[in-house]
Enzyme design. Structure first.
Site, PDB file in Angstrom:
ATOM      1  N   SER A  40       1.816  -1.140   1.336  1.00 37.40           N
ATOM      2  CA  SER A  40       3.915  -0.943   1.482  1.00 37.40           C
ATOM      3  C   SER A  40       4.482   0.239   0.550  1.00 37.40           C
ATOM      4  CB  SER A  40       4.307  -2.100   0.836  1.00 37.40           C
ATOM      5  OG  SER A  40       3.003  -3.074  -0.380  1.00 37.40           O
ATOM      6  N   ASP A  46      -1.894   7.600  -3.232  1.00 37.01           N
ATOM      7  CA  ASP A  46      -2.462   5.895  -2.318  1.00 37.01           C
ATOM      8  C   ASP A  46      -1.566   5.164  -3.815  1.00 37.01           C
ATOM      9  OD1 ASP A  46      -3.113   4.000  -1.378  1.00 37.01           O
ATOM     10  OD2 ASP A  46      -5.327   4.638  -1.201  1.00 37.01           O
ATOM     11  N   GLY A  47      -1.863   4.147  -3.421  1.00 38.49           N
ATOM     12  CA  GLY A  47      -1.747   2.596  -4.362  1.00 38.49           C
ATOM     13  C   GLY A  47      -2.779   2.464  -4.535  1.00 38.49           C
ATOM     14  N   ASP A  91      -3.660  -1.882  -5.850  1.00 38.53           N
ATOM     15  CA  ASP A  91      -3.709  -3.857  -6.039  1.00 38.53           C
ATOM     16  C   ASP A  91      -3.787  -3.439  -7.629  1.00 38.53           C
ATOM     17  OD1 ASP A  91      -3.278  -4.204  -2.877  1.00 38.53           O
ATOM     18  OD2 ASP A  91      -5.275  -3.588  -3.117  1.00 38.53           O
ATOM     19  N   GLY A 131      -6.457  -4.386  -0.446  1.00 37.13           N
ATOM     20  CA  GLY A 131      -5.278  -5.903  -0.012  1.00 37.13           C
ATOM     21  C   GLY A 131      -5.359  -5.592   1.574  1.00 37.13           C
ATOM     22  N   GLU A 176     -10.427   5.047   2.368  1.00 32.37           N
ATOM     23  CA  GLU A 176      -9.478   5.150   1.018  1.00 32.37           C
ATOM     24  C   GLU A 176     -10.233   5.898  -0.468  1.00 32.37           C
ATOM     25  OE1 GLU A 176      -5.730   2.033   1.006  1.00 32.37           O
ATOM     26  OE2 GLU A 176      -7.999   1.804  -0.098  1.00 32.37           O
TER      27      GLU A 176
END
Length: 221
Positions: A30, A81-82, A84, A96, A103
């Site tokens: 997200s 990138d993010g 979790d 997640g 990734e």
């Protein structure tokens, strides 16, 4: 300010780190969706991007960002990138969204890995978020028994297949006091394709969005 707005602020900041007319890596999730939109609306020109999921590829296409295959590049200047969860050493739990194998591949191609996250993802110790482990389907039960021996509580992620046709087991309760050793130990289990612990390849920079703004953090020993 909502959590989604914090994610958006971190994503907007990340656009500043994108070099002009280069290939870049783009993650999944997200927060990354906000980044793709921000990049597409920024007017900045990139040659193309390596995507880590169908979701990211579809959004990139909407904003006219060309996609390239990772085999077409020897390295990338930056990967966005993010996470979790992420700790003070910028080691992460990711996956997640089920894309942690791709990734990790793209992160290892990148000269600089920039993680974008809201303040809720910054933790003193990894492990509250379950660790995703990608497994070969025929080995799932065998792998799960080995994960139990390590102190974990594995749960199959129902109805999910990875891009490579494998299954994901989410593991609660593992001890991450030595993240690098645990990452290696998990990947040495026969039948494990990859796990979502990013300890050997942590982020280089964390753009952490809080109510008082976006902070740029590096690893703090």
């Amino acid at each position: 300010m909502t959590q989604d707005e914090l994610k958006r602020q971190a994503a907007i900041k990340a656009v500043e780190f994108v070099p002009d007319n280069e290939y870049i890596g783009i993650g999944t999730g997200s927060t990354v969706n906000h980044f793709i939109r921000a990049l597409g609306e920024s007017g900045k020109t990139v040659k193309g991007a390596v995507s880590t999921s169908r979701q990211s590829s579809e959004l990139m296409a909407q904003y006219g960002i060309p996609e390239i295959h990772p085999n077409e590049v020897s390295s990338l200047p930056v990967y966005i990138d993010g996470a979790d969860e992420i700790n003070h050493l910028l080691q992460m739990i990711k996956g997640g969204g089920g894309a942690h194998l791709s990734e990790k591949i793209v992160a290892n191609l990148a000269q600089k890995f920039i993680c974008i996250a809201d303040e809720s993802k910054y933790v003193s110790r990894l492990g509250k978020f379950p660790l995703p482990v990608e497994v070969v389907p025929m080995a799932r039960s065998m792998v799960s028994r080995e994960l139990v021996k390590l102190g974990g509580r594995p749960e199959l992620r129902i109805g999910v297949k990875t891009l490579n046709g494998n299954e994901i087991v989410d593991v609660h309760g593992l001890d991450f006091s030595q993240p690098m050793a645990m990452e290696t130990r998990l990947n040495n289990i026969l039948g494990v394709v990859e796990n979502g612990l990013f300890a050997h390849r942590p982020a280089d920079v964390l753009l952490l969005a809080a109510k008082d703004g976006v902070k740029m953090l590096t690893a703090q020993p």
